[in-house]
Enzyme design. Structure first.
Site, PDB file in Angstrom:
ATOM      1  N   LEU A 242       0.824  -1.211   0.000  1.00  0.00           N
ATOM      2  CA  LEU A 242       0.000   0.000   0.000  1.00  0.00           C
ATOM      3  C   LEU A 242       0.863   1.268   0.000  1.00  0.00           C
ATOM      4  O   LEU A 242       1.685   1.462   0.899  1.00  0.00           O
ATOM      5  CB  LEU A 242      -0.926   0.003   1.227  1.00  0.00           C
ATOM      6  CG  LEU A 242      -1.875   1.202   1.336  1.00  0.00           C
ATOM      7  CD1 LEU A 242      -2.861   1.249   0.194  1.00  0.00           C
ATOM      8  CD2 LEU A 242      -2.592   1.192   2.677  1.00  0.00           C
ATOM      9  N   ASP A 243       0.668   2.114  -1.003  1.00  0.00           N
ATOM     10  CA  ASP A 243       1.397   3.389  -1.119  1.00  0.00           C
ATOM     11  C   ASP A 243       2.910   3.186  -1.134  1.00  0.00           C
ATOM     12  O   ASP A 243       3.671   4.088  -0.773  1.00  0.00           O
ATOM     13  CB  ASP A 243       1.024   4.346   0.024  1.00  0.00           C
ATOM     14  CG  ASP A 243      -0.465   4.645   0.047  1.00  0.00           C
ATOM     15  OD1 ASP A 243      -1.079   4.647  -1.033  1.00  0.00           O
ATOM     16  OD2 ASP A 243      -1.015   4.880   1.131  1.00  0.00           O
TER      17      ASP A 243
END
Lengths: 299, 299, 299, 299
Positions: A242-243
């Site tokens: 994530l990210d």
């Protein structure tokens, strides 16, 4: 406005009819630039722009982007590609050659926040984004009429915790087989590893913080609570983390103690849309190479 | 150069002889600005600059900075402070009044990297840093002659894992009781909670990253590995949480894939020294108020 | 500090012993990149970095910078240069090849403001400015001891309206024949066309405004009077037209209505020194080509 | 999207129902802040934000902006204004008090370039521009359908060299008497002194250069020819001197030798729209005071 766009496009299209872009990644070694440029010269191509970067002169990776003109490109490119195979093999290259006139096809994903979508459509309409926006997909129906007013197909595919898998399946069906790039223009759903696998290094997300600070949800609230004096936004390729994917572009804006969370959001919106638009333009112009978790951006 | 500095200082000193700065933090409520400004007016003070900020109009905190001139300040300030006590109590204020002509005394801590120290000394010598640099303390002896050439005392206090406690004790002795601010100008040692307690909100550190990204050691290597497109530096007050204290100032610079760790360090050095110099100047000019883990900076 | 600098320098020097930089300007035409890179490859050179720029694909100018390693460079470079003559003639090139290990020799001119000089000396001492500072020349004697403390010769050559010609003559004598670059680090005298002719495109000046705004004297006062919201500085090559030469680098900083002329000067000093240092570094690293009144900067 | 805007607006409107903004310009003197804040306190108003600036402590001008809440503002404001007359007279003030809930009415002038108009409409639609866009006036008919799709009246008033006077007359008729601000959003016609006189300090223009550099036509071509390394845009009030009025806001972006005029235009468009939007927002929020040819911006 109509006329203005068309003129820009016509001029660009004529210029680009015989132009191609070659992207190369390979282990570094002597003679690569010489071999590639000699190959192109001997095949009648004229190099318009050439950029390269060696991660580390001794034993690192080599990256190259060459923009060249070749008379009667469409007719002559297949032979050039066939001949280049030997060069590619010699240096263990990963390489691609793209015709500039063959525009990339984009699918834009959006939720409720419209600013990134509006920006991309404005760049596209102004003739600054050299791509086709093939469709917009949203988990909400709010922007249908806005999108359709540009003549762009709009697909409303709701997503809930329970229907996520089916929704992604439906998205893949709608996307079909000829989309080059997916742009998450503030699409507030996490993409599954399965979906990512279909579009490795071809999904661009805009995260509303200066990564790696403030990963995850509510980054402006996080920024406010930490009391930072500068906020930012980050465009990156989506990976399973994530990210955490390769960063394409970032930008920032100064803020002060007097900016509350809503004001950070408002200031941030302008950063987000500018950063995302740049990243998408660079990708569509074949300016971005990915190596492990980093990008090389020739701009 | 000598002459130039003295002229600047003389002009400033005349202007500042009767100038004071008042800092106020209190729960917000009606009538604070009116009461304070009326109080000053009735005591013969002329407000030169007034800034205030309310964190949240309903029930939040109120912060105020007032710069004012009072005839014969040194003589009249004690009475004004005594009278203001009632105002302070009424609104539950934390407040201080500082005479501008009473310059803050700084102790600068430094290790081997000299750029932040050089910057502070240059600002000081140019008459831009309105403070006295009372001493430089270092765990290395390298910069002794440089520092002493400015007529500033230099104290070499080595620090090892084993002698840390004694070293801090020695630092406290050397510092004595009349230092207003400690500046960690790339001082590569962690400060103990005991030491911090002596100088709560009076130790400024420069961290060589855009916090909260890249807390801890080797932030430029961390930044390189993450592939960020912008690097930064952060000046903050030191608290018990490593690199977690209230941020005073940050700034950034664009970098690219072609900048290796050494180049990030080189680019970063210029950001670090500019950011630290700004934070120190703002502190010495009473422009920074701390509330919980955030700063209000009136500049 | 001593040790630190030397380590940097040793590492750099080893790396650079066999490195050279080639700069090319010529009318554009097909096959230039291919011919140059093939030439280097066949002479045993390995291209480390190559940049080029074509002002206009159809009939414009072509600029190229190639950084390459050649075994036993000092021994082999003369032959390579001799052989390259034919390539240069074929494409009507202006070209030079510089050994990286042969550092450029700088003469810095300064008047009373010291910040730009301090900055250059700091970069040089930190090992970031890869050049020899051969001398400092000033029309005032103020900085003699500061400059001499670095072991750099200092020449005091006073200038008045009447003695200008003689002063320049004396400067030329002191400079002699082995200075590569003159840096006007806030040298407040206008250079005569005769002097400029000796150092065409080899005199860098820092002007304290964002050119072409505020040409001439007192640019900060001009900026204050116009009420601009951003101020800047410009490093440019000196030509016969005052503040009109090819711009190498510019940078800016935001200001507000509350900054008076003195504060603009203070803020501006930091812009000036950063901009000048960048321009000097780029020149010393052979990154700047001049064409007519513009620069091509490969950085 | 519809819903989102309305929520923002409702929250803002409730907060603003009893809020007013007072702007003051007067010769500086002792007791102004005290008198004003005491006046407001005694009339039951609570100061939410107060900014002031003195151009020069001895004998200069004083500027103040106060944001305050007053219960039942609409009912009580007339009495407060009547009473304040005495304060205003005492200090020779120019002053105004605006109800925040009484939104300013804008007329946007535009020619063929649409980016500034698109930006303002996007800010307005997002609830970030706290004003009413009462009409769009254009010398071309191209954007009629776009503007009307927002429910905003569009007036096509062609302008030629011969019909300029009549055209302005027609514009004034269409504008009528209740427009507070005219925004020239890349309106490519020079406004006559007569027209300016009607809207003194109430016409904002966006000039596509970093003024005072590149006054007049084709600023991007001028910038390209001068070889600047940074381009900018400037929002200013229109005066009789072409591109010479008080500057409200400026911003810049770095460019390089490789950016041709078209690319400067493309980069510039993003600067222009951001700068114009900021200036218009600040004006509508009563943050800008004009004194002679300069602005004081409290933001």
């Amino acid at each position: 406005m109509e006329v203005h766009v068309k003129q820009n496009q016509t001029a660009r299209e004529e210029q680009q009819e015989n132009r191609a872009r070659m992207l190369i990644s390979c282990p570094d070694g002597p003679g690569i630039v010489a071999t590639v440029s000699r190959f192109l010269f001997e095949h009648g191509a004229n190099i318009v722009q050439s950029d390269q970067y060696t991660m580390n002169p001794a034993g690192g990776m080599f990256f190259m982007r060459v923009e060249f003109d070749l008379p009667e490109l469409s007719k002559n490119l297949p032979a050039l590609e066939r001949d280049f195979q030997a060069v590619g093999d010699q240096f263990k290259m990963e390489w691609t050659i793209n015709q500039v006139s063959r525009k990339k096809r984009l699918a834009i994903f959006v939720s409720k926040e419209d600013h990134c979508l509006v920006e991309l459509l404005w760049h596209w309409q102004a003739g600054d984004l050299d791509a086709d926006i093939a469709m917009v997909i949203s988990n909400h129906n709010d922007m249908r009429s806005y999108v359709e007013s540009f003549g762009i197909p709009f697909h409303h595919i709701p997503v809930t915790a329970d229907t996520k898998k089916e929704a992604e399946q439906k998205q893949l069906e709608v996307i079909g087989s000829d989309i080059d790039l997916i742009v998450l223009a503030r699409y507030m759903q996490i993409i599954s590893p399965l979906f990512i696998e279909h579009f490795r290094n071809r999904i661009i997300n805009i995260h509303h913080s200066f990564l790696p600070a403030f990963v995850g949800g509510k980054p402006y609230a996080q920024a406010y609570n930490r009391g930072v004096k500068i906020i930012g936004a980050t465009a990156h390729y989506v990976t399973e983390e994530l990210d955490g994917g390769p960063i394409i572009e970032q930008d920032v804006q100064r803020v002060s103690h007097s900016d509350n969370v809503n004001e950070l959001k408002r200031i941030g919106r302008t950063i987000e849309r500018v950063v995302l638009a740049r990243a998408v333009e660079w990708h569509t112009e074949d300016r971005v190479l990915v190596h492990q978790n980093k990008t090389v951006v020739f701009n």
